[in-house]
Design an enzyme around this catalytic site. Sequence first.
Site, PDB file in Angstrom:
ATOM      1  N   GLY A  46       0.832  -1.201   0.000  1.00 37.10           N
ATOM      2  CA  GLY A  46       0.000   0.000   0.000  1.00 37.10           C
ATOM      3  C   GLY A  46       0.862   1.244   0.000  1.00 37.10           C
ATOM      4  CG  LEU A  89       6.603   1.062   1.278  1.00 34.30           C
ATOM      5  CD1 LEU A  89       6.077   1.383  -0.109  1.00 34.30           C
ATOM      6  CD2 LEU A  89       7.727   0.034   1.207  1.00 34.30           C
TER       7      LEU A  89
HETATM    8 NI    NI Z   1       2.492   3.252   5.530  1.00 41.01          NI
END
Ligand code: NI
Length: 154
Positions: A46, A89
Amino acid sequence: MAVLKVIKAGDPVLRQPTQPVTRITKRVSRLIQDMFETMYAEDGVGLAAPQVGVSKKIAVIDVGEGPITLINPKVINGFGEDIDVEGCLSIPGKQAYVKRLAQVKVEALNEKGRSVLIEAEGMLARALQHEIDHLNGILFTDLIDEKEIFEGDG
Ligand code: NI
């Protein structure tokens, strides 16, 4: 298409409230494509627009069940509780067990601007909640105690 730079925790853009999308312009469509390319390049499941420096309510998800685009998403219903490992991330190398709703119903627009209703559980439910949190300036590390964070490649 292009792989964009993923912004890391500490940058204020990740904390800013995002603006709703009012029109699916060419620029928005291109951003969505670039976000998918970036997410796949980084092996993520995502990615939210603030993570590439754009303060708009756009997120992309693919937990292995196919690509999902979310524009102006909202959790309209949720049930139960689920605790599982999560990473981000924007917080590379860190993971934690995070408590989430086990099932969610999310209303959003898709990449064509059509209204969609997504009913999800498991990993998709978790990804939906994680990405919608990003659009509200919330990171998964806000939901836990700092000492619960461990090293891992999430
Ligand atoms: Ni995130």
